[in-house]
Enzyme design. Structure first.
Site, mmCIF file in Angstrom:
data_model
loop_
_atom_site.group_PDB
_atom_site.id
_atom_site.type_symbol
_atom_site.label_atom_id
_atom_site.label_comp_id
_atom_site.label_asym_id
_atom_site.label_seq_id
_atom_site.Cartn_x
_atom_site.Cartn_y
_atom_site.Cartn_z
ATOM 1 N N SER A 6 62.930 43.951 -34.913
ATOM 2 C CA SER A 6 61.580 44.479 -35.177
ATOM 3 C C SER A 6 61.292 44.634 -36.653
ATOM 4 O O SER A 6 60.262 45.190 -37.031
ATOM 5 C CB SER A 6 61.396 45.840 -34.513
ATOM 6 O OG SER A 6 61.637 45.753 -33.137
ATOM 7 N N THR A 63 61.129 49.696 -35.656
ATOM 8 C CA THR A 63 60.625 49.789 -37.028
ATOM 9 C C THR A 63 61.363 50.858 -37.820
ATOM 10 O O THR A 63 61.640 51.927 -37.287
ATOM 11 C CB THR A 63 59.129 50.159 -36.966
ATOM 12 O OG1 THR A 63 58.443 49.049 -36.416
ATOM 13 C CG2 THR A 63 58.553 50.517 -38.314
ATOM 14 N N THR A 109 58.270 46.703 -40.964
ATOM 15 C CA THR A 109 58.288 46.213 -39.582
ATOM 16 C C THR A 109 57.817 44.765 -39.482
ATOM 17 O O THR A 109 57.112 44.283 -40.372
ATOM 18 C CB THR A 109 57.347 47.086 -38.711
ATOM 19 O OG1 THR A 109 57.519 46.761 -37.338
ATOM 20 C CG2 THR A 109 55.896 46.898 -39.076
ATOM 21 N N ARG A 126 46.980 40.331 -36.663
ATOM 22 C CA ARG A 126 47.065 41.765 -36.339
ATOM 23 C C ARG A 126 47.895 42.496 -37.406
ATOM 24 O O ARG A 126 48.981 42.073 -37.788
ATOM 25 C CB ARG A 126 47.709 41.939 -34.966
ATOM 26 C CG ARG A 126 47.797 43.379 -34.473
ATOM 27 C CD ARG A 126 49.137 43.995 -34.727
ATOM 28 N NE ARG A 126 49.291 45.315 -34.102
ATOM 29 C CZ ARG A 126 50.320 46.115 -34.287
ATOM 30 N NH1 ARG A 126 51.308 45.741 -35.061
ATOM 31 N NH2 ARG A 126 50.390 47.275 -33.703
ATOM 32 N N VAL A 127 47.382 43.618 -37.853
ATOM 33 C CA VAL A 127 48.119 44.498 -38.758
ATOM 34 C C VAL A 127 48.291 45.834 -38.045
ATOM 35 O O VAL A 127 47.336 46.352 -37.454
ATOM 36 C CB VAL A 127 47.351 44.685 -40.087
ATOM 37 C CG1 VAL A 127 47.987 45.772 -40.943
ATOM 38 C CG2 VAL A 127 47.306 43.364 -40.866
ATOM 39 N N GLY A 128 49.476 46.373 -38.103
ATOM 40 C CA GLY A 128 49.742 47.641 -37.415
ATOM 41 C C GLY A 128 49.569 48.840 -38.331
ATOM 42 O O GLY A 128 48.946 48.770 -39.393
ATOM 43 N N ASP A 129 50.156 49.935 -37.922
ATOM 44 C CA ASP A 129 50.060 51.181 -38.685
ATOM 45 C C ASP A 129 51.030 51.224 -39.860
ATOM 46 O O ASP A 129 50.791 51.928 -40.846
ATOM 47 C CB ASP A 129 50.390 52.366 -37.762
ATOM 48 C CG ASP A 129 51.804 52.245 -37.167
ATOM 49 O OD1 ASP A 129 52.149 51.140 -36.695
ATOM 50 O OD2 ASP A 129 52.561 53.228 -37.192
ATOM 51 N N THR A 135 56.582 55.499 -35.921
ATOM 52 C CA THR A 135 56.991 54.244 -35.299
ATOM 53 C C THR A 135 56.404 54.208 -33.896
ATOM 54 O O THR A 135 56.007 55.241 -33.352
ATOM 55 C CB THR A 135 58.533 54.115 -35.257
ATOM 56 O OG1 THR A 135 58.885 52.880 -34.622
ATOM 57 C CG2 THR A 135 59.183 55.248 -34.475
ATOM 58 N N GLY A 136 56.353 53.011 -33.336
ATOM 59 C CA GLY A 136 55.812 52.876 -31.990
ATOM 60 C C GLY A 136 54.560 52.030 -31.980
ATOM 61 O O GLY A 136 54.346 51.212 -32.880
ATOM 62 N N HIS A 137 53.762 52.239 -30.986
ATOM 63 C CA HIS A 137 52.574 51.415 -30.756
ATOM 64 C C HIS A 137 51.515 51.748 -31.814
ATOM 65 O O HIS A 137 50.818 52.772 -31.716
ATOM 66 C CB HIS A 137 52.065 51.713 -29.345
ATOM 67 C CG HIS A 137 51.241 50.638 -28.768
ATOM 68 N ND1 HIS A 137 51.411 50.168 -27.496
ATOM 69 C CD2 HIS A 137 50.230 49.915 -29.294
ATOM 70 C CE1 HIS A 137 50.530 49.208 -27.260
ATOM 71 N NE2 HIS A 137 49.802 49.038 -28.331
ATOM 72 N N GLY A 138 51.402 50.880 -32.801
ATOM 73 C CA GLY A 138 50.658 51.205 -34.012
ATOM 74 C C GLY A 138 49.192 51.520 -33.819
ATOM 75 O O GLY A 138 48.618 52.303 -34.585
HETATM 76 C C1 SD4 Z 1 53.453 48.376 -35.229
HETATM 77 N N1 SD4 Z 1 54.365 50.569 -35.477
HETATM 78 O O1 SD4 Z 1 53.336 47.302 -35.784
HETATM 79 C C2 SD4 Z 1 54.709 49.177 -35.487
HETATM 80 C C3 SD4 Z 1 55.722 48.800 -34.457
HETATM 81 C C4 SD4 Z 1 56.891 49.692 -34.377
HETATM 82 O O2 SD4 Z 1 59.014 50.040 -33.727
HETATM 83 O O3 SD4 Z 1 56.934 50.791 -34.855
HETATM 84 N N2 SD4 Z 1 57.936 49.258 -33.779
HETATM 85 O O4 SD4 Z 1 52.629 48.829 -34.423
#
Ligand code: SD4
Length: 320
Positions: A79, A181, A199, A209-212, A232-235
């Site tokens: 990741s 991440t 990440t 796509r750009v995450g958090d 971390t997680g679903h951005g």
């Molecule tokens: C994202 N937050 O791109 C990141 C993914 C992530 O562990 O944290 N993965 O949404």
């Protein structure tokens, strides 16, 4: 060793390093001695690298970069950086950001071909008048700074991607394949804070796509007067709530980092009551006094902690 194979119910690594483990409450309630490093998931190797730099007396920002570079370079971490899972077009695209003790920030989004986006983010912060460079522009800047390009897609990621293309189903699985991440926070002996986050984003995300993680205030926020937080997680869930900024603001108002993480996660959960998605978010926070907090939406999130006396990986408490 794979994180999920190793960690069960807050197993710390005392057995490996011969250190006595403080209780969960002690970890979350008490001050830790400085310098101190905390990171998302089982990022012990990153913590070690960062701590060594801090311990040698070097700058807290150098420690962040040294730590984050560990998973970025590791093809087994799927990741982050080299070996990260690609987007749905098969491209590995990386997001990273960094903040220092003076409130400066640097970030890169959608970067291909460079193993260490955290270094590019630092250079954006230190050598440009901007905070964020994206895509081609970030890559051009990295080339100008003399960084070497490489192919980030490993054979393993490629094989998995080809298997994924058979169904092309976008269904992130919490805690396992799509969440590793690194968010790393550190505080030096003098109480100066810095943080970094890196990440490859959600596996098989849409192109562009750009995450958090590279967004200041979402994936990371550091305020040297107060504390720091990383996510971390679903951005998408973190972006909608600017969770890291929120946690630091809670701490500014006197909240303990643990309470601040809990309150922010509960806000995320409340705001997304109607969703059918099984999303996961983990937050970790560190304040100016060396107190830490960590909390997640669901079971399975981990926080790694390192200072002179402790080397721990702790299970997080969770909201639902
Ligand atoms: C994202 N937050 O791109 C990141 C993914 C992530 O562990 O944290 N993965 O949404």
């Amino acid at each position: 060793m794979k994180r999920r194979n190793f960690i069960q119910h807050g197993i710390a690594i005392s057995a490996l390093v011969g250190i006595e483990i403080p209780s969960m409450d002690l970890c979350k309630g008490d001050k830790f001695s400085l310098p101190l490093v905390v990171s998302t998931w089982d990022n012990r190797r990153a913590n070690d690298a960062a701590f060594q730099v801090l311990h040698s007396g070097a700058n807290v920002l150098d420690a962040i970069v040294a730590g984050v570079k560990v998973p970025e370079a590791d093809p087994a971490d799927r990741s982050v950086g080299y070996g990260g899972r690609p987007d749905r077009s098969g491209r590995v695209t990386l997001d990273a950001c960094i903040m220092d003790s003076n409130g400066k920030a640097g970030s890169v989004t959608y970067v291909q071909h460079y193993k260490h986006p955290i270094e590019i983010a630092r250079m954006v912060m230190e050598k440009t008048p901007h905070v964020i460079l994206s895509g081609d522009g970030a890559e051009l800047f990295a080339a100008k700074m003399g960084m070497k390009q490489m192919d980030l897609l490993t054979e393993e990621s490629k094989k998995e991607y080809e298997a994924w293309r058979i169904t092309e189903k976008y269904q992130p699985i919490i805690n396992i394949e799509r969440h590793d991440t690194i968010g790393l926070l550190a505080i030096d002996k003098a109480g100066n804070l810095a943080g970094g986050c890196s990440t490859s984003g959600m596996a098989y995300k849409m192109e562009g796509r750009v995450g958090d993680s590279p967004i200041i205030g979402a994936g990371l926020f550091v305020d040297n007067e107060v504390g720091a937080c990383t996510a971390t997680g679903h951005g998408e869930y973190v972006l909608r709530t600017l969770a890291s900024f929120l946690v630091v603001e809670f701490m500014r108002n006197g909240m303990h980092p643990q309470k601040a993480c809990e309150k922010a996660i509960k806000r995320i959960v409340n705001k997304h009551k109607g969703t059918s998605e099984e999303y996961q978010i983990g937050l970790i926070a560190l304040d100016k006094k060396g107190r830490i907090g960590y909390y997640s939406v669901r079971k399975g999130f981990l926080c790694a902690i390192k200072n002179t006396e402790n080397e721990l990986v702790k299970d997080s408490e969770y909201a639902i």
